[in-house]
Design a protein around this motif. Sequence first.
Motif, PDB file in Angstrom:
ATOM      1  N   LYS A 260       0.826  -1.220   0.000  1.00 20.22           N
ATOM      2  CA  LYS A 260       0.000   0.000   0.000  1.00 20.22           C
ATOM      3  C   LYS A 260       0.856   1.264   0.000  1.00 20.22           C
ATOM      4  O   LYS A 260       0.577   2.234   0.721  1.00 20.22           O
ATOM      5  CB  LYS A 260      -0.958   0.016   1.202  1.00 20.22           C
ATOM      6  CG  LYS A 260      -1.935  -1.143   1.249  1.00 20.22           C
ATOM      7  CD  LYS A 260      -2.843  -1.154   0.034  1.00 20.22           C
ATOM      8  CE  LYS A 260      -3.846  -2.311   0.078  1.00 20.22           C
ATOM      9  NZ  LYS A 260      -4.662  -2.381  -1.155  1.00 20.22           N
ATOM     10  N   THR A 320      -3.859  -1.251   5.806  1.00 17.41           N
ATOM     11  CA  THR A 320      -4.515   0.041   5.576  1.00 17.41           C
ATOM     12  C   THR A 320      -5.200   0.051   4.215  1.00 17.41           C
ATOM     13  O   THR A 320      -4.791  -0.667   3.295  1.00 17.41           O
ATOM     14  CB  THR A 320      -3.490   1.193   5.659  1.00 17.41           C
ATOM     15  OG1 THR A 320      -4.159   2.424   5.410  1.00 17.41           O
ATOM     16  CG2 THR A 320      -2.385   1.006   4.625  1.00 17.41           C
ATOM     17  N   SER A 321      -6.212   0.877   4.084  1.00 17.56           N
ATOM     18  CA  SER A 321      -6.932   0.983   2.807  1.00 17.56           C
ATOM     19  C   SER A 321      -6.414   2.137   1.949  1.00 17.56           C
ATOM     20  O   SER A 321      -6.731   2.221   0.769  1.00 17.56           O
ATOM     21  CB  SER A 321      -8.434   1.170   3.059  1.00 17.56           C
ATOM     22  OG  SER A 321      -8.651   2.344   3.835  1.00 17.56           O
ATOM     23  N   HIS A 322      -5.635   3.046   2.547  1.00 18.28           N
ATOM     24  CA  HIS A 322      -5.115   4.191   1.794  1.00 18.28           C
ATOM     25  C   HIS A 322      -3.621   4.005   1.529  1.00 18.28           C
ATOM     26  O   HIS A 322      -2.933   3.252   2.229  1.00 18.28           O
ATOM     27  CB  HIS A 322      -5.363   5.498   2.548  1.00 18.28           C
ATOM     28  CG  HIS A 322      -4.646   5.578   3.864  1.00 18.28           C
ATOM     29  ND1 HIS A 322      -5.136   5.015   5.011  1.00 18.28           N
ATOM     30  CD2 HIS A 322      -3.446   6.143   4.196  1.00 18.28           C
ATOM     31  CE1 HIS A 322      -4.289   5.226   6.011  1.00 18.28           C
ATOM     32  NE2 HIS A 322      -3.254   5.898   5.541  1.00 18.28           N
ATOM     33  N   LEU A 324       0.269   4.732   1.495  1.00 17.28           N
ATOM     34  CA  LEU A 324       1.178   5.322   2.476  1.00 17.28           C
ATOM     35  C   LEU A 324       2.194   6.236   1.799  1.00 17.28           C
ATOM     36  O   LEU A 324       2.752   5.895   0.754  1.00 17.28           O
ATOM     37  CB  LEU A 324       1.916   4.214   3.232  1.00 17.28           C
ATOM     38  CG  LEU A 324       1.065   3.193   3.991  1.00 17.28           C
ATOM     39  CD1 LEU A 324       1.950   2.072   4.522  1.00 17.28           C
ATOM     40  CD2 LEU A 324       0.321   3.870   5.134  1.00 17.28           C
TER      41      LEU A 324
END
Length: 441
Positions: A260, A320-322, A324
């Motif tokens: 991510k 995490t979905s967003h 980094l």
Amino acid sequence: MRQQSQLALLGKRRFLPFFLAQFLGAFNDNIYKNSLLLMAAFAAVESLPFNSDMFINLAAGLFILPFFLFSSTAGQICDKYEKSMIIRRVKLLETVTMAVASGFIITENYLVLLVLLFLMGTQSAFFGPVKYAIIPQHLNEHELIGGNALVEMGTFVAILAGTLGAGILIEQPDAHILVAISVVFFAILGYLASRFIPRAKAAAPDLKINWNPFQQSLVMIRQTRSNDSVHKSIIAISWFWALGAAYLTQLPNLASETLKGSPQVVSTMLAMFIIGVAVGSLLCGRLSKGHVEPGIVPIGAVGLSLFGIDLYFAVTPATTSHLLSINAFVENSDNLRVLLDLGMIGLFSGLFIVPLYAIVQQRTPENRRAQAIAALNVQNSLYMVLSALFGMVFLGVLELSIEQFFLTLGVVNLLVCAFIFRRVPEFIERFVARFVKKVAN
């Protein structure tokens, strides 16, 4: 050769103009190719001749195809004629190609730009054999390993700079104009540098050129088998490029999908790998102390596998979905380990590849040296295509993870290198001799 004298080659006319010509060529190749891919990725659907996925894959294939089609002819021409003249003509072809391309970049004619990408691959296919064949003619034997180290370092730094440079250019308001100006400007610089390369006499002026590319490719590959160390070094080099292509192809997906990471993270991971190769190449020149040293190759092979296998254990999929940022990414110690592994894979790649190129140059008869490099380029291209197919099957058909893919590469690398070292015991014998000498001292 000491590190100081290795870098001192950059101050000599018999090396610096050639180094600049090849550096600028690799840099410009990547500026053009990556700018084209980025433009296609963000272009309006109606402006492309077909969908972006097909366009990107076709572009990759069109750049590699000339190495299959023209390497055999290029190798013969490089052995038959004076080499500095060949380089100047190849760089002139690059300049003309980029001058034509500049107009179509501005007008966004993607179909023509694909054709011109094929022409850029063609000039690269002709530059490859002369690039490595001219080095032994301009450098003394004790400078050979250092010269190759600098060339490999320069090539990978140029790839990194061109890749990152394309990304920066595409983000600018007048991106198409800036890309068009850049590719012409750097092509002209490369041609000007080539004007200062000293003459390198023809190695086989009486050679009769066989224009059948497929037949001649087989002839050249068979010729390399007359010396087992050269033949197995060529296999090892081709395997390295397959391995490198596999890592570089999967890094963006590893960074964005598994870890991510943002585009900054992708660039950082790519930079770690390539900087590692550059450092490893220069370190190889220092360790060799002016000698072509096969004993360094096993060090590179083992390091490649150890850190490739460790990469499997280092990768921890992000929850995490967003995406980094680079700052958030490095806060995780596991991610720092990933960056370290990539850097060390690159470093041991440099130790692995530089002596192999020097062995091919040193042990191939001068009148067949460019043809041996051409045979190497044909095999490199084939191995890279097979690497891409393996990745497609492993990740697409079998639906295994990228981490498992890297683990497999590390294990297979050990098996491939074990086969090569078994067939050419000199690699291990020289490695043991170096170790014993170190212990004795």
